[in-house]
Structures are given as C-alpha cells and as structure tokens.
Design an enzyme around this catalytic site. Structure first.
Site, short mmCIF file in Angstrom:
data_model
loop_
_atom_site.label_atom_id
_atom_site.label_comp_id
_atom_site.label_asym_id
_atom_site.label_seq_id
_atom_site.Cartn_x
_atom_site.Cartn_y
_atom_site.Cartn_z
N ARG A 80 0.96 -5.22 -9.16
CA ARG A 80 1.26 -3.98 -8.45
C ARG A 80 2.76 -3.96 -8.19
O ARG A 80 3.23 -4.57 -7.23
CB ARG A 80 0.48 -3.96 -7.14
CG ARG A 80 0.42 -2.62 -6.42
CD ARG A 80 -0.01 -2.78 -4.98
NE ARG A 80 1.08 -3.26 -4.16
CZ ARG A 80 0.96 -4.01 -3.07
NH1 ARG A 80 -0.23 -4.40 -2.66
NH2 ARG A 80 2.03 -4.40 -2.39
N HIS A 105 1.67 -1.12 -1.59
CA HIS A 105 0.22 -0.88 -1.47
C HIS A 105 -0.05 0.62 -1.38
O HIS A 105 -0.86 1.17 -2.11
CB HIS A 105 -0.33 -1.59 -0.24
CG HIS A 105 -1.69 -1.12 0.17
ND1 HIS A 105 -2.81 -1.31 -0.59
CD2 HIS A 105 -2.10 -0.41 1.27
CE1 HIS A 105 -3.85 -0.76 0.01
NE2 HIS A 105 -3.45 -0.21 1.13
N TYR A 161 6.94 -8.79 2.88
CA TYR A 161 6.12 -9.95 2.49
C TYR A 161 6.41 -10.49 1.09
O TYR A 161 5.82 -11.46 0.68
CB TYR A 161 4.62 -9.61 2.61
CG TYR A 161 4.18 -8.33 1.91
CD1 TYR A 161 3.91 -8.33 0.54
CD2 TYR A 161 4.05 -7.14 2.62
CE1 TYR A 161 3.52 -7.16 -0.10
CE2 TYR A 161 3.66 -5.98 1.98
CZ TYR A 161 3.39 -5.97 0.64
OH TYR A 161 3.00 -4.82 0.00
#
Lengths: 324, 346
Positions: free
Chosen positions: B247, B251, B260
């Site tokens: 990805r 998100h 992160y």
C-alpha cells in the site's frame, strides 16, 4: 389435526418448508442427531445432508454463510443451539444480515431465519438459560418472533421462512415439550406482527410472550377465580410490535402488567410500558407493572427459581394494579 | 520476493515465465489498470477538495485489482472491501455507484441487476464468509458461478477469516480467497500481524490449495486467479491466493503514514510498480504509445468528473426515504416514526 408439542410443530413447519428446494437448514448437530432439542429430527433422512446440513462449530460462520446463501437467492434457516451461544454470530446479524437491504437499496436481500432457543427453566449450565431478546429487538432491520404454543409455532415459522426479510425466531426452551395441542396437518401461515388476545377481560391486561405465557395464563385463571377479569395478550411478535392491540386493550381495561423473563432494565417491558404511557396514559387507573427477571446472571439450577417470574409474582403485581 | 512466489513479469518488464494471456488481453488489462489509477488519484484529490468523504486508496495494488477480476464471468460474485474500488469497477459495478458511496449516499450500494458485486464491506473481515455462502448456494443450485472475495493481510487476523476458510474447505465451495498482503493494516506492519512467515501457509490448515504470487505482477495475478477460478467453476473447490503487494499510499485520506513508517520501503515498492512494468513490456512489443495512454487517462478522468457531477446532482434522500429500505415494506412502527419526523422535523 394431530396433537403436537412445540418441537413437533416446528419440525412440521420445517418439513413443509423443505419441500421448496431453495430452503436449506444448517447448524450444529441439526442433521444426524436432529438438533440438541430434536426439533430437526428426521429431516436429514428425508431431505438429505445437502439440505439439512451439519456445520462446524462456528456461529458466525453459520450465520455469515446463511447470509451469503440468502443473498444468492436461497431461503436458509440457521439453527443456533442456545441464545448464550448466539453472540459470536451477532456481528454478522447486526452488521450484515439486518443491513444488506438498506445498504443496497433493495438490490440484495437476506430472507433468512435464525432460530434461537432461549430462556431458562430447565436447570441447564451457564449460558443456556438466557433471555436477551432486546439485543435483537434493538437492531433496525430485523423481525423478532416468539411463539408460545405449538399451533402458533408452526404457522409463525412458516411465515418467517416466507418473509422477504431476516427473522430472528426465538424458541422458548421450556415450552418445547411443555404443552401439547391439536395442530393442523396442512401448511398454514400465522401472520407476523399480529398479537393474539388469548383471553378477553375487562379489569386488567396481562401482556407476555414466549415461555412466560404459561405462568401468565395460570395467573389469569387464578385471578379470575378471585374476581379479577384479566385480558391476556400473547405478543407472538416483538418486532414489528402490534401496538394497536396493546393500546386498545389497555384503553379498555385501564390497567397493564407486562411479563417477561429477561432482565428488567431496558427489557422489552420498558418498551411496552413506554408505549402505553404515550398512547393510553389517560386510560390508566394504575401504574403499569413490570414482572421480569432481575438484572443478574440467571442463577444456576439450585437457585434459578428466584429468578424466573412465577404465577405468584404475576398475581401480586396484578393485585397491586387493582388497588387503585 | 521469496523463492516460492510466482512471478511472470519481472519489475524491469522482462518475462520470466509464460504469459497466461495474449497481447491484446494484456493491453485491455493495462488500460483498466490505468483507469483504476486515475480513478484512485482523482478520488484522493476530490476528497481533499471536500467533495468526497474519506477515501481508501489502492495505489500500488492495481495489478491485484484488475488481475483478480480478469477471469470472472459477468455474473460471478465479487465480495470485496472499501479498498477494492478498482476491482469492483472492473467487475461491472458502475463508477457512479462507487462515487455515490464515497459522497455518503446509500444509493451507491444499488448494484445494477445482473451484476453480482456486493457493496463494499466496511468492517474488516466479516465479508469473506459471505462469498462462501454465495458460492455454496451456487454449488447447491448448480449455477456454475464462482465467488471471489478480496481482503487484506489485516483481515486474516480476524476470527471471521478462520470460519470462512474452514467452511469453504469443509463444504468445498467455489470460492476464490484473494488476499492482498499489502504490508500494512493502517499502522500495523505485517510482522506484527502474524508470527507466520507467510499467509499462504495457512491454506494447508484448511485443506485448501494455496498459492503465493507477486501481487505487483499483472501476469502472475491473472495466472493464479484464472487457475483458481477455473478450479472453482469445475467443482474442484476453493483456493487461497496471497498476493504480495504494497500500500504505497495512506490507509485512508484521514491517515498519516509518516507517524508509523519511513518512505524508504515505500520507495522500494514504487520501483516495482505494477503499471510501469506492463508498460515497459508492451512498449518493447510495440504495443504502447504515449498518445494511447494519454487518451485512456483523459477519458478516465472525465468519467470520474462525470460520476461526481452525477452524484452531486442527485437530490439527497428525503426524510421519508430513510425509512423505505429497512424491510420489503415499512412496518407499522416505522411508518409511525416516519410520521413523527414529518410532524416535528429532524
């Protein structure tokens, strides 16, 4: 007519329904053993293991798979063993079963029936006696049906299977074999959403459903012998609720007692009492009484009698309404 | 990529295996990947303009989005997630429906008749079992249809994954489980999602065929999806496909991956882009021009703009309409509540 228990009446309704090849029955132990309560006894032999399906032990899987089958045009009937075992499947019911029609604006639907034995009275182990019907009545998009007697059980289950929307079908465990009555042999439909006035009366309305109908009927007889003329309503369906029948009765009697074995706080009796408050307050001669289970975990066998409402509690509550 | 991962077209655009489809079909699927990417970027841009609600981009996963669906028939089932707009579109779910959903309108979920793509699952993992149920119904009714379910690595941690895989195995349903292992479940990296070395190892535990593929390789995706679909249709039961992808975006548009992860790994994956490698291959075969690509992109961009305009032109639901799809017919209590809303307003 054949004299049948509720378990036998349900079995007859399932057998009738399975004549339609789009109907399948699935659940834990429903095939070879005929279910923990033997409601599906003999159906696998008649209709085969592809139609009466023993599944792995997975309630979410049972309901989720039944949901997919329903979306694909079948009419699945899922059996769960006890209400206390239904919670692993709750996510499927709340997030998918009850919503797919709205989510797809009628393009996809979930015409399935989820049969759940509920309630106490047989001294079973923990998790086997629960009456948490409001966790289902509170969810938009579900119909919730609770028969109290064999004749209604057969006709209501037939209606639930034919219904274009999902139906939670609650089967009172202690009523499975408690009552026998004549049940027509031919298939018939008992309408969902229509309460039954089992006994007419002019002094007070007793409102109950499912297993508690037994004590409620007994209480009405006892009250009658003591000069109190009680009307008895068996709700039969909790969602959609037959508000009209309740309100009309209370407007006539001026008194109401609601009886259920579910815990008291936010139990279904609260909904009934609120509706009476909204629609029949000025007819009331006394506050609405609720006779319910307590807000405790259902006690195990040795102390369970303290939990389940008995005839005395119903009579006492009714007599309190008669004082004013 | 680990050694047991199927790859046919390497990141540099060179064939390292036999293509499962001919050049014409590769061009078609390439075009679909370009449309998917244009759609995806356009949605992110429009969300930033406040014209769409939260959007979950699939950039970097276009080979999975298009390749997994490529072998399906028009009436096969697709049961996918909020990150699978590309797959849903390629399976026949109209772009305007996708956009409507992202503007916050239930009418987006009204799939046209004849197309069996369910509205996207928003909860993680609960939908995989639905593709077991649809497949099971098709098996019992002998329709010959196949059910494809798409999900991510995060969903494999849900108990629902286990129940779906187990039921599919036990009842031998014609279901294709297509897992896009894109490395991240919001902020949780794959290494913290499972102690297993790979997800495909789980298939054996369900008595199911499993295959791991390079998910950024369109030809590998098509090859694996075709085999799985043909097996399912022929009565040989379910397959689990683990597609290794990444990805590269957030998100959702509400997420900040900088909290992160660093861009280093993302950049490495960008170098393995699923669209670039097909373009290099097609160009080497004399099958690609800049003008052709620009035309596709322009048309896709216009299609998204048109879909947004169409969605925005649609009057929002009236108060009455929120009551109209809970049941086949509104119940009396619902009609009563509709009256209350009419009487007192919101």
């Amino acid at each position: 007519m054949t004299e049948r228990t509720m378990a036998q009446a349900l079995n007859a309704a399932l057998s009738d329904a399975l004549a339609d090849p789009s109907v399948v029955l699935l659940g834990e132990d429903v095939g070879m053993t005929g279910g923990v309560f033997r409601v599906t006894d003999g159906l696998r032999e008649t209709f085969g293991g592809d139609r009466v399906i023993d599944t792995p032990v997975a309630e979410s899987g049972i309901i989720g798979a039944a949901f997919g089958m329903a979306v694909a045009g079948m009419r699945p009937i899922a059996e769960l063993q006890f209400m206390g075992f239904s919670y692993p499947g709750y996510d499927q019911i709340v997030n998918h079963v009850s919503r797919i029609r709205n989510r797809s604006r009628h393009r996809f639907t979930a015409p399935l029936v989820i049969r759940i034995p509920y309630g106490g009275g047989i001294g079973a182990a923990e998790h086997h006696s629960e009456s948490f019907e409001t966790i289902y009545t509170h969810v938009p998009g579900l119909k919730v049906v609770v028969p109290s007697r064999p004749i209604d059980a057969k006709g209501l289950l037939a209606s639930a299977i034919a219904d274009p929307d999902p139906v939670i079908f609650l089967e009172p465990i202690r009523a499975y074999r408690a009552i026998k009555e004549d049940v027509p042999d031919a298939p018939y439909l008992t309408p969902i959403g229509v309460a039954s006035i089992e006994r007419t009366g002019s002094d007070v309305t007793l409102i109950a459903y499912g297993a508690m109908m037994k004590e409620t009927r007994q209480a009405a007889e006892l009250l009658g012998a003591n000069g109190v003329d009680a009307e008895v309503i068996d709700l039969r369906t909790l969602v959609p609720l037959d508000v009209e029948t309740i309100v009309a009765s209370v407007q006539n009697t001026g008194r109401a007692v609601v009886i259920h074995e579910a815990p008291r706080t936010t139990g279904f009796g609260a909904e009934i009492a609120a509706l009476i408050g909204e629609k029949a307050l000025y007819s009331l001669k006394a506050p609405v009484e609720r006779v319910t289970g307590w807000d405790v975990v259902v006690p195990l066998r040795r102390a369970e009698k303290h939990y389940t409402p008995g005839v005395d509690r119903i009579v006492n509550a009714t007599m309190r309404t008669m004082e004013s | 990529m680990p050694q047991d991962t199927l790859q046919i077209l390497a990141p540099n655009g060179e064939l390292v295996g036999d293509p499962p489809i001919d050049l014409d079909r590769i061009r078609e699927l390439y075009e679909a990947m370009v449309v998917a990417r244009v759609y995806d970027r356009k949605c992110t841009a429009m969300q930033k303009q406040g014209r769409l609600a939260t959007y979950a981009p699939f950039e970097g996963q276009e080979a999975c989005q298009i390749g997994a669906v490529a072998p399906l028939n028009a009436d096969d089932w697709v049961v996918a997630t909020y990150r699978d707009a590309g797959a849903m579109w390629f399976a026949g779910y109209p772009m305007v429906n996708l956009i409507l959903g992202r503007t916050g309108d239930e009418r987006g979920g009204k799939t046209p008749e004849g197309i069996n793509v369910l509205p996207p699952s928003i909860t993680v993992g609960g939908h995989m079992i639905h593709a077991v149920g649809t497949a099971w119904a098709d098996k019992l009714q002998d329709t010959g249809r196949v059910s494809l379910t798409m999900f991510g690595d995060g969903a494999t941690s849900e108990g629902d994954f286990h129940e779906a895989m187990n039921f599919a195995g036990v009842f031998d349903t014609p279901t294709v489980f297509f897992c896009q292992n894109n490395g991240w479940a919001i902020s949780l990296p794959f290494e913290q999602q499972t102690a297993a070395e790979s997800l495909v190892d789980k298939a054996v535990g369900y008595g199911m065929r499993g295959v791991r593929i390079d998910g950024n390789d369109l030809l590998a995706v098509v090859a694996a999806a075709t085999t799985a679909t043909e097996d399912a249709r022929a009565g040989r039961g379910p397959t689990f496909i683990e597609a290794m992808t990444y990805r590269v975006g957030p998100h959702t548009t509400a997420d900040d991956p900088g909290r992160y992860r660093t861009e280093t790994l993302t950049d490495q994956w960008r170098a393995k882009d699923p669209i670039d490698r097909v373009r290099v291959y097609l160009e080497a075969q004399g099958q690609w021009t800049e003008a052709w690509e620009a035309g596709i992109a322009q048309a896709a961009s216009q299609q998204v703009e048109d879909a947004v305009a169409e969605a925005e032109a649609l009057e929002p639901f009236t108060g009455d309409e929120i009551f109209s799809a809970m049941f086949a017919e509104p119940t009396l209590p619902l009609l009563d509540q509709r009256e209350m809303l009419r009487r007192d307003g919101p």
